[in-house]
Design an enzyme around this catalytic site. Structure first.
Site, short mmCIF file in Angstrom:
data_model
loop_
_atom_site.label_atom_id
_atom_site.label_comp_id
_atom_site.label_asym_id
_atom_site.label_seq_id
_atom_site.Cartn_x
_atom_site.Cartn_y
_atom_site.Cartn_z
N ASP B 129 0.85 -1.18 0.00
CA ASP B 129 0.00 0.00 0.00
C ASP B 129 0.89 1.24 0.00
O ASP B 129 1.81 1.36 0.81
CB ASP B 129 -0.91 -0.01 1.23
CG ASP B 129 -2.13 0.88 1.05
OD1 ASP B 129 -2.46 1.24 -0.10
OD2 ASP B 129 -2.76 1.24 2.06
N HIS B 136 -3.94 13.79 1.27
CA HIS B 136 -4.19 12.84 2.37
C HIS B 136 -3.04 12.89 3.38
O HIS B 136 -3.26 13.00 4.60
CB HIS B 136 -4.35 11.42 1.84
CG HIS B 136 -4.41 10.38 2.91
ND1 HIS B 136 -5.44 10.28 3.82
CD2 HIS B 136 -3.53 9.38 3.24
CE1 HIS B 136 -5.21 9.27 4.66
NE2 HIS B 136 -4.07 8.72 4.32
N GLU B 202 -10.91 3.65 3.76
CA GLU B 202 -9.99 4.48 2.99
C GLU B 202 -10.31 4.30 1.51
O GLU B 202 -10.33 3.17 1.00
CB GLU B 202 -8.52 4.12 3.26
CG GLU B 202 -8.05 4.56 4.65
CD GLU B 202 -6.54 4.49 4.87
OE1 GLU B 202 -6.03 5.28 5.68
OE2 GLU B 202 -5.89 3.64 4.26
N GLU B 204 -9.38 4.08 -1.98
CA GLU B 204 -8.15 3.84 -2.72
C GLU B 204 -8.47 3.18 -4.06
O GLU B 204 -9.57 2.66 -4.27
CB GLU B 204 -7.20 2.91 -1.95
CG GLU B 204 -6.82 3.41 -0.56
CD GLU B 204 -5.58 2.74 0.02
OE1 GLU B 204 -4.77 2.19 -0.77
OE2 GLU B 204 -5.42 2.79 1.25
N ASP B 236 -9.43 0.23 2.00
CA ASP B 236 -8.45 -0.23 2.99
C ASP B 236 -9.01 0.10 4.38
O ASP B 236 -8.66 1.10 5.00
CB ASP B 236 -7.12 0.49 2.74
CG ASP B 236 -6.03 0.06 3.71
OD1 ASP B 236 -6.15 -1.02 4.32
OD2 ASP B 236 -5.05 0.82 3.85
N ARG B 240 -8.58 3.17 13.48
CA ARG B 240 -7.67 4.28 13.80
C ARG B 240 -7.12 4.22 15.21
O ARG B 240 -5.99 4.65 15.45
CB ARG B 240 -8.39 5.61 13.59
CG ARG B 240 -8.91 5.84 12.18
CD ARG B 240 -7.81 5.81 11.17
NE ARG B 240 -8.31 6.04 9.80
CZ ARG B 240 -7.58 5.86 8.71
NH1 ARG B 240 -6.32 5.46 8.81
NH2 ARG B 240 -8.09 6.08 7.53
N GLN B 243 -4.48 1.43 15.25
CA GLN B 243 -3.35 1.91 14.46
C GLN B 243 -2.52 2.95 15.21
O GLN B 243 -1.28 2.90 15.22
CB GLN B 243 -3.90 2.51 13.15
CG GLN B 243 -2.86 2.97 12.15
CD GLN B 243 -3.48 3.64 10.91
OE1 GLN B 243 -4.69 3.61 10.71
NE2 GLN B 243 -2.65 4.23 10.09
N LYS B 256 -4.90 -2.52 10.27
CA LYS B 256 -5.24 -2.61 8.85
C LYS B 256 -5.51 -4.04 8.37
O LYS B 256 -6.28 -4.23 7.43
CB LYS B 256 -4.06 -2.09 7.99
CG LYS B 256 -3.66 -0.65 8.25
CD LYS B 256 -4.43 0.31 7.36
CE LYS B 256 -3.81 1.70 7.39
NZ LYS B 256 -4.62 2.64 6.59
N THR B 260 -9.39 -6.05 3.77
CA THR B 260 -9.22 -5.05 2.71
C THR B 260 -10.12 -5.51 1.57
O THR B 260 -10.04 -6.66 1.16
CB THR B 260 -7.75 -4.98 2.24
OG1 THR B 260 -6.90 -4.79 3.37
CG2 THR B 260 -7.54 -3.86 1.23
N GLU B 367 -10.26 12.03 8.03
CA GLU B 367 -10.09 13.39 7.50
C GLU B 367 -11.41 14.16 7.51
O GLU B 367 -11.45 15.34 7.85
CB GLU B 367 -9.53 13.34 6.08
CG GLU B 367 -8.13 12.78 6.01
CD GLU B 367 -7.76 12.34 4.59
OE1 GLU B 367 -7.29 13.17 3.81
OE2 GLU B 367 -7.97 11.14 4.27
#
Ligand SMILES: [Ca+2]
Ligand SMILES: [Ca+2]
Ligand SMILES: [Mg+2]
Ligand SMILES: [Mg+2]
Ligand code: NI
Lengths: 422, 422
Positions: B129, B136, B202, B204, B236, B240, B243, B256, B260, B367
């Site tokens: 990744d 970002h 996420e 992606e 993904d 949080r 992580q 993570k 996925t 975000e």
């Protein structure tokens, strides 16, 4: 326990060991499953009819053992691995005539290790590397963040790990090309491009997953040993200059994934069980899912030697022991799956660099030379030069025998020159 | 160009697209290779004799297309992919009677997408990744390190990337179990254990490697497009809180690797070529091995929607575009292999979260809600709750047609309760 096959006292492969591997020969170039005994390999495809008679719970042995990886055998689960091991100890025993006195079968069943090519023992789906030695993490942390911030606050609460690259894992004896990449040459200057000049080894061991778990489920710590097939030696080659520049904030990438070398013979947990000892005391006490009061460290004596490019002989760089490792293999696997992450047969988990408490037990040149501040005197090395060979060895000392891992060897080739690209 | 198969104007799968996937049906549960056209799938195993006649350079098509993954087809290389695509456009064209007027063959060759099960399109050996969107990386960096230190010094010099877990990559439609793990509840307190309460998506995209390179060699930037088979959408999923606690110093791991999700149809680079545009201006100028003056960004309109657990309809969370991405796919692949790291057919590389310049183009809830400081008003969400569904969609706008990716959908199931373990 003694085999009718001769095993010298310093052999890593007595009848107490019987590690599994994948080999091929000139006469039969198909990679297949074998077991090491003394300086021989027992070709399991040749004795598959014996398995049919003596290990009926192992279905279709000739198919399982003619695979080019151990994944199929691994997926059968621990009861089958153990039945296979018991049968092999039995059939190789010096008081069992069945194979011993069958000259025709013996001729075909044994191959001299020196005449065989060893292959990767498994098809590795995912490869994880932990960071489970407190001494290693403290040494590296002290170097880069100072003594007071050496360990991150999470380190004593969980076995830190990250994902590595499985495609570039190679078997002992494979040459490794020195990687090129970006690195800083001076602070606040833009990076430059070129061959790494801080190429290092990392003394590690790694465990193979035998049977896995489903996505969304976990492997509780008291069941982890049913899922671990066995262990190998691992050299996690590392380009310290590339790594230092790239690794923030998402971890190691090109500084590691140009090659990782493992030893070819997987020593089973059953063979290692006599060498279980207590690991370091864990303070603070881990969370319940990581708590384990049984002895779960292994007393495995480890050594790294280098043969410099201008020499004919190997010199010892460091001696360490797997028992120094703070987080056990069981804790690593319980942690890895606590979020539901799924393991598959053949997945590989490295322990991270295994450094011990003394200066002569540091598991990397980064630590031994303190990031190139000092030199290893006799061989004048701060890091690895082109043509240098690094070998890892390891064994457990039994009562009159060794349970060993053989060796994990690699030589560094010069970087590839691509003038028009750099 | 027009197909004899009906394609509605808003379909993602006109004859200009023809993405490859792996599907099965109730009547034939063997996963096999198909190509999407309108709301149908063309079963390539059924038309393999046509391939024998028209694409002789593709050897043994019935074997290649009856595989349960695209790896075998991918490994054949770009000239074969292109010959296959040309033939498929030809045989599906409304002015070609060969398949159009062969009623018996048509009956067997087409399957309605709604009646098919989609599978992972490839066996993914390694999954990488990247972190290639400047917006970002700046948003996340500002949140955690402040505006002045938002981007690490390396970020503008190389596409930062890390290795992810391939075992837990699932195809669109697969439920994801909320992960448990360690997290901090208060500063300077020991971590607590429990289900993540900062579960995020996420936005992606990801590219599949078609043909690889040998260990120790590299893929120069001007050859990267010959090695990339095509693109999919990727979510993904990220916890949080897990992580944040675990990721120093070696990067994301359990935050993570619990899952996925990718979309099932791989859209080829050839189908995307009409949508090439210039990417962001790169300042400083990248090192020569990353330098590329051709348009190499893709204008792909992306959208993320949520169906909250208490609702029947999807609400838009964000809209973005792949063209915002700072580092191109070509640069990502050239960087990944500059140290000799080897790629294999079926390896997957994610772009990293694709955020755009405006607030309504942010590619994650982290975000959008600024780490839970704000709420998404209409749906009262800071992060994802149990039962919520997230869908990613994406398409290129052609002249009277779309080249689209279908959707990438996942629903969150409640965490598994293991009282005696936590
Ligand atoms: Ca390591
Ligand atoms: Ca990501
Ligand atoms: Mg490595
Ligand atoms: Mg993920
Ligand atoms: Ni992997």
């Amino acid at each position: 326990m003694k085999s009718f096959i001769q095993v010298l006292p310093n052999s890593h492969f007595p009848i107490q060991n019987l590690p599994f591997g994948i080999f091929s020969t000139q006469q039969n170039p198909s990679p297949r499953v074998g077991v090491a005994i003394g300086d021989q390999i027992l070709d399991l495809t040749v004795i598959s009819t014996l398995f049919e008679n003596h290990v009926p719970e192992l279905k279709n042995p000739s198919n399982v053992f003619s695979q080019s990886s151990l994944n199929s055998f691994m997926s059968l689960g621990k009861p089958i691995w153990q039945a296979t091991r018991r049968f092999l100890q039995n059939i190789l025993s010096d008081d069992n005539p069945e194979l011993r006195d069958n000259n025709q079968l013996r001729q075909k069943a044994f191959v001299t290790q020196k005449l065989a090519n060893m292959h990767l023992p498994a098809q590795i789906g995912d490869y994880t590397d932990f960071y489970a030695s407190k001494e290693h993490a403290t040494n590296v942390g002290t170097m880069f963040r100072g003594k007071d911030n050496a360990l991150m606050p999470n380190w004593v609460h969980l076995p830190v790990g990250y994902h590595g690259r499985s495609s570039s894992i190679v078997v002992s004896g494979t040459d490794i090309v020195r990687p090129c990449g970006q690195r800083l040459s001076a602070k606040d200057q833009p990076p430059i491009f070129g061959p790494s000049n801080k190429l290092d080894f990392e003394l590690e061991m790694a465990f193979f997953i035998g049977s896995g778990n489903k996505l969304g489920e976990r492997i509780p710590i008291d069941q982890t040993n049913n899922h671990i097939f066995g262990l190998v030696l691992m050299n996690d080659w590392s380009a310290r200059d590339i790594q230092a520049w790239e690794y923030l904030p998402l971890g190691p990438f090109l500084g590691k994934n140009f090659g990782t070398t493992i030893s070819p013979w997987i020593v089973t947990l059953d063979a290692l069980e006599p060498f279980l000892v207590n690991g370091p005391i864990q303070d603070p006490v881990p969370l319940p899912y990581l708590k384990d009061d049984n002895p779960s460290a292994y007393d495995i004596q480890l050594e790294v030697k280098m043969k410099p490019n201008n020499s004919d002989s190997f010199r010892t760089l460091t001696k360490s022991n797997l028992k120094y490792m703070y987080w056990s293999l069981k804790q690593q696997l319980a942690h890895h799956t606590i979020n539901g992450c799924n393991m598959r047969p053949g997945d590989l988990c490295g322990t991270g660099t295994i450094s011990g408490p003394s200066e002569d037990s540091r598991g990397s040149l980064l630590e031994i030379t303190w990031n190139g501040q000092n030199e290893v005197n006799e061989i004048k090395r701060k890091f690895i030069e082109d043509g240098d060979e690094i070998v890892l060895t390891g064994y457990c000392q039994g009562d009159g025998y060794l349970v060993g891992f053989g060796e994990c060897l690699g030589r560094i080739l010069p970087a590839v020159n691509h003038k028009n690209q750099s």
